[in-house]
Design an enzyme around this catalytic site. Structure first.
Site, PDB file in Angstrom:
ATOM      1  CB  CYS A 132      49.412  -0.706   4.137  1.00  0.00           C
ATOM      2  SG  CYS A 132      50.413  -1.245   5.501  1.00  0.00           S
TER       3      CYS A 132
ATOM      4  CG  HIS B   3      50.082  -5.919   1.670  1.00  0.00           C
ATOM      5  ND1 HIS B   3      49.577  -5.272   2.765  1.00  0.00           N
ATOM      6  CD2 HIS B   3      49.201  -6.900   1.389  1.00  0.00           C
ATOM      7  CE1 HIS B   3      48.443  -5.845   3.146  1.00  0.00           C
ATOM      8  NE2 HIS B   3      48.191  -6.835   2.332  1.00  0.00           N
TER       9      HIS B   3
HETATM   10 MG    MG Z   1      46.269  -7.712   2.421  1.00  0.00          MG
END
Ligand code: MG
Length: 314
Positions: free
Chosen positions: A246, A215
């Site tokens: 996120c 990420h």
């Molecule tokens: Mg992911």
């Protein structure tokens, strides 16, 4: 980092997660037809592994409640594998009925994240997967097992690499084909990535059994991907335009953007099999469908170039 004489892999496999990991985190409801069209764009760009949905109970994630209907609409292309997450035996049953090529399983390396995400202890999750994975393998499915929070937990902070190693060994013993090291909230750094992968290799895990899922929450996803590449990893998860906010960091960038990864690897001479221009078009399609700007850097650069070209000719 690696010495200069280290040979890079000649080619890698990009595992596209946007239809599942990306859309699952979007507030906008995307129609089944639009999802199918996005996936068709991704496949046309040359992606050969696409995680299209999750066979969770429809009530849990309404965005993905159309799993079976979606899979039935997908283009069947030689060499293209469609994947779906399966949380339990009922999900596996649905995935089999939908004729998926492969399934993904999920658990976390840290106790608190596992509890919040899956409402079970790590031990309970692992026990469930040790029953589920052999069934999936017997049915002829390929299985990739995600381990979340490998490089840090939003609740617990540091996560011991040995926790991941212990899970990895159990999941492989249960029969999974591929481990996916997940940097769930973008806490990883390249040195940590390398030492985690080395630890697994030192304990007999094969490099082709390791995939990475980074990420870009703090801007380190590409650096981490490069570190994994130097180690010899050849499977990289990515998401078109960086799609997939996120949930623990509102507004922050989500998954590593597919265009950024493909652009960098291709520029380095590492083949991805993906047509970057067509991939960029898929990103613009996703942006139109969602009605918001996507965070991927190559995506933004490409959109900016198109705008400038338009201004010059207008
Ligand atoms: Mg992911």
């Amino acid at each position: 980092m690696r010495p200069a004489h280290t040979t890079l892999p000649a080619a890698v496999r990009v595992y596209e997660v946007s239809p599942r990991d990306g859309l699952q985190n979007e507030a906008t409801v995307v129609s089944t037809a639009q999802k199918a069209e996005l996936i068709a764009h991704l496949v046309a760009a040359g992606l050969r592994d696409v995680e299209v949905t999750s066979f969770v109970r429809p009530r849990w994630i309404p965005q993905l409640s159309d799993a079976a209907e979606l899979v039935a609409m997908l283009p069947q292309v030689e060499g293209v594998d469609y994947w779906g997450l399966v949380p339990n035996p009922v999900g596996l049953e649905r995935a089999l009925k939908a004729q998926m090529h492969g399934v993904g399983t999920v658990l976390s390396a840290s106790e608190t994240h596992n509890k919040k995400n899956l409402n079970r202890t790590v031990r309970e999750s692992l026990a469930g997967l040790e029953e589920l994975i052999p069934v999936a393998k017997d049915e002829g499915l390929r299985v990739r097992s995600y381990i979340s929070t490998v490089f840090g937990c939003p609740y617990e902070g540091d996560v011991a690499p040995e926790a991941t190693l212990a899970l990895a060994e159990r999941l492989l013993a249960a029969g999974c084909d591929e481990l996916v090291l997940g940097d769930t909230v973008g806490m990883a750094n390249p040195v940590q990535v390398e030492s985690m992968i080395r630890l697994l290799l030192d304990h007999g895990v094969r490099i082709d059994q390791i995939a990475v899922h980074f990420h870009d929450t703090r801007g380190t996803a590409l650096a981490n991907a490069l570190a994994a590449l130097w180690c010899g990893v050849t499977t990289f998860d990515a998401s078109i335009g960086g799609l997939g906010g996120c949930p623990y960091a509102p507004g922050a960038a989500g998954n590593l953007a597919s265009e950024d990864l493909v652009h960098m690897f291709e520029a380095m001479g590492v083949r991805t099999g993906v047509d970057l221009e067509k991939l960029a078009e898929a990103g613009h399609f996703a942006e139109r469908v969602l009605g918001r700007e996507l965070s991927g850097r190559y995506h933004q650069f490409h959109a900016g170039s198109a705008r400038r070209a338009h201004t010059r000719t207008a």
